[in-house]
Scaffold this active site. Structure first.
Site, PDB file in Angstrom:
ATOM      1  N   ASP A 119      24.923 -22.284   7.360  1.00 29.56           N
ATOM      2  CA  ASP A 119      25.582 -21.031   7.001  1.00 29.56           C
ATOM      3  C   ASP A 119      26.651 -21.262   5.938  1.00 29.56           C
ATOM      4  OD1 ASP A 119      24.109 -19.543   8.773  1.00 29.56           O
ATOM      5  OD2 ASP A 119      25.667 -19.401  10.295  1.00 29.56           O
ATOM      6  N   ILE A 120      27.438 -22.303   6.119  1.00 34.19           N
ATOM      7  CA  ILE A 120      28.529 -22.585   5.181  1.00 34.19           C
ATOM      8  C   ILE A 120      27.992 -22.871   3.785  1.00 34.19           C
ATOM      9  CG2 ILE A 120      30.356 -24.239   4.626  1.00 34.19           C
ATOM     10  CD1 ILE A 120      30.764 -24.513   7.704  1.00 34.19           C
TER      11      ILE A 120
END
Length: 379
Positions: free
Chosen positions: A167-168
């Protein structure tokens, strides 16, 4: 003046990957409007721990934004959304593939309303392929990409990274792709559709592990805190705890041997090059470990800094936030919200010579700014 002033983002996204991306755009001056279902659609608001009934998970990805309520499942809601699109620059969403199209809000439909619109869709697996319509959360992506297979102890099970790394990384690509599309729009006056998949991002982030496999067929294995290609490059135990030491070059290894008062190691035929050191890694690591255990981490860090060899304590989260370096870099910020008070956050790591990132708005309550936009006749 902020670089993204006068850029409006309609943010339909939830959880982390896309919201963290829109937060970066907001930090750079964009007006980011979270569009949320009246019943609440972002499960991240429900994930603890909480401060003044606000999820700290939600708080970490939603500063500098506004929130309005809009039900896109109703005809009225969809028409109001299209009105917003007329004056928007970007639509960002992370619904499952096909959901926006089923509501009549696909890029093909929205660009009829605004040909200059940049539409970024973030999904687990992208808009094409046999898994296009499947959900894909971060741990699933870490597992499917092979990242878990190369993470963890050699004797243990495959392990996910301690933060939602897929996600990051995807949040960064959200920003990169949108900035590129904005620049292209400057040149062509046309918007476009951006198809971002978490699996694509995580596969592209396998870096040297991917290159080794694609070019030699070598499938990397779990090495714990050791490096796939470099030695010595790992955690060593000291008298008071673990210390990461990274000896990345032959020159650094020679200095490292001098630091350890074993200059003869640098002339040892087993350790003359990195390739040889990897071949004899177990022997070398044991020799080093017998020495590192005799001093504290701070004692070794003083020596490592003197000899210009990268190294650092394996900190707890509390220790990480107490580091003088973090304080000197002014990386902790505070924002006030009239309802839930002061929140602390990690500031943007972007530091410019002629631009100050501005932190204006605390993460909004659900629908907090709906009335503001109703007054402006946009809703």
């Amino acid at each position: 003046m902020q670089p993204l002033e006068n850029i409006r983002v309609l943010d339909l996204s939830r959880v982390y990957a896309a919201p963290a991306g829109s937060m970066m755009l907001a930090d750079l001056g964009a007006e980011v409007i979270r569009i949320e279902h009246p019943n609440g659609s972002d499960s991240m608001r429900d994930w603890g721990p909480f401060v003044q009934e606000q999820s700290t998970y939600y708080l970490c990805a939603n500063r500098n934004k506004k929130s309005i309520l809009l039900d896109l499942k109703t005809t009225e809601g969809r028409e109001r959304f299209k009105d917003l699109v007329k004056d928007a620059d970007i639509v960002l969403e992370n619904f499952k593939t096909g959901d926006m199209a089923r509501m009549g809000l696909s890029y093909e439909e929205l660009k009829k309303v605004n040909p200059r619109l940049i539409y970024c869709a973030v999904t687990g697996f992208g808009q094409t392929g046999p898994l296009a319509h499947e959900p894909g959360f971060d741990p699933v992506i870490q597992a499917m990409s092979g990242l878990m297979h190369v993470t963890g102890s050699p004797e243990g099970e495959a392990t996910k990274v301690g933060v939602p790394i897929a996600d990051i990384l995807t949040s960064n690509y959200v920003v990169i792709s949108i900035l590129a599309a904005l620049r292209q729009r400057d040149l062509t006056d046309q918007g476009q559709f951006i198809d971002l998949a978490l699996l694509d991002v995580q596969m592209s982030s396998l870096a040297n592990v991917a290159s080794a496999y694609l070019n030699t067929g070598l499938s990397s294995q779990r090495l714990g805190n050791r490096h796939n290609n470099v030695a010595p490059y790992q955690v060593f135990q000291c008298a008071d705890g673990p210390l990461m030491i990274c000896v990345g070059t032959d020159g650094q290894f020679q200095k490292f041997c001098t630091m350890l008062k074993h200059e003869e190691w640098a002339k040892d035929p087993r350790f003359l090059s990195n390739t040889l050191r990897k071949q004899h890694e177990a022997e070398l690591v044991q020799m080093i470990a017998n020495i590192t255990i005799t001093k504290t981490r701070d004692e070794w860090i003083t020596l490592l800094q003197r000899y210009k060899i990268p190294g650092g304590r394996v900190n707890t989260i509390a220790e990480a936030f107490a580091q003088p370096q973090l304080i000197a870099r002014d990386m902790i910020g505070e924002l006030e919200h009239e309802q839930y008070g002061t929140i602390k956050f990690i500031k943007s790591p972007l530091k410019f010579s002629n631009l100050n990132i501005q932190y204006k708005l605390a993460p909004p309550l659900l629908g907090e700014h709906t009335n503001e936009f109703q007054k402006s006749s946009l809703l």
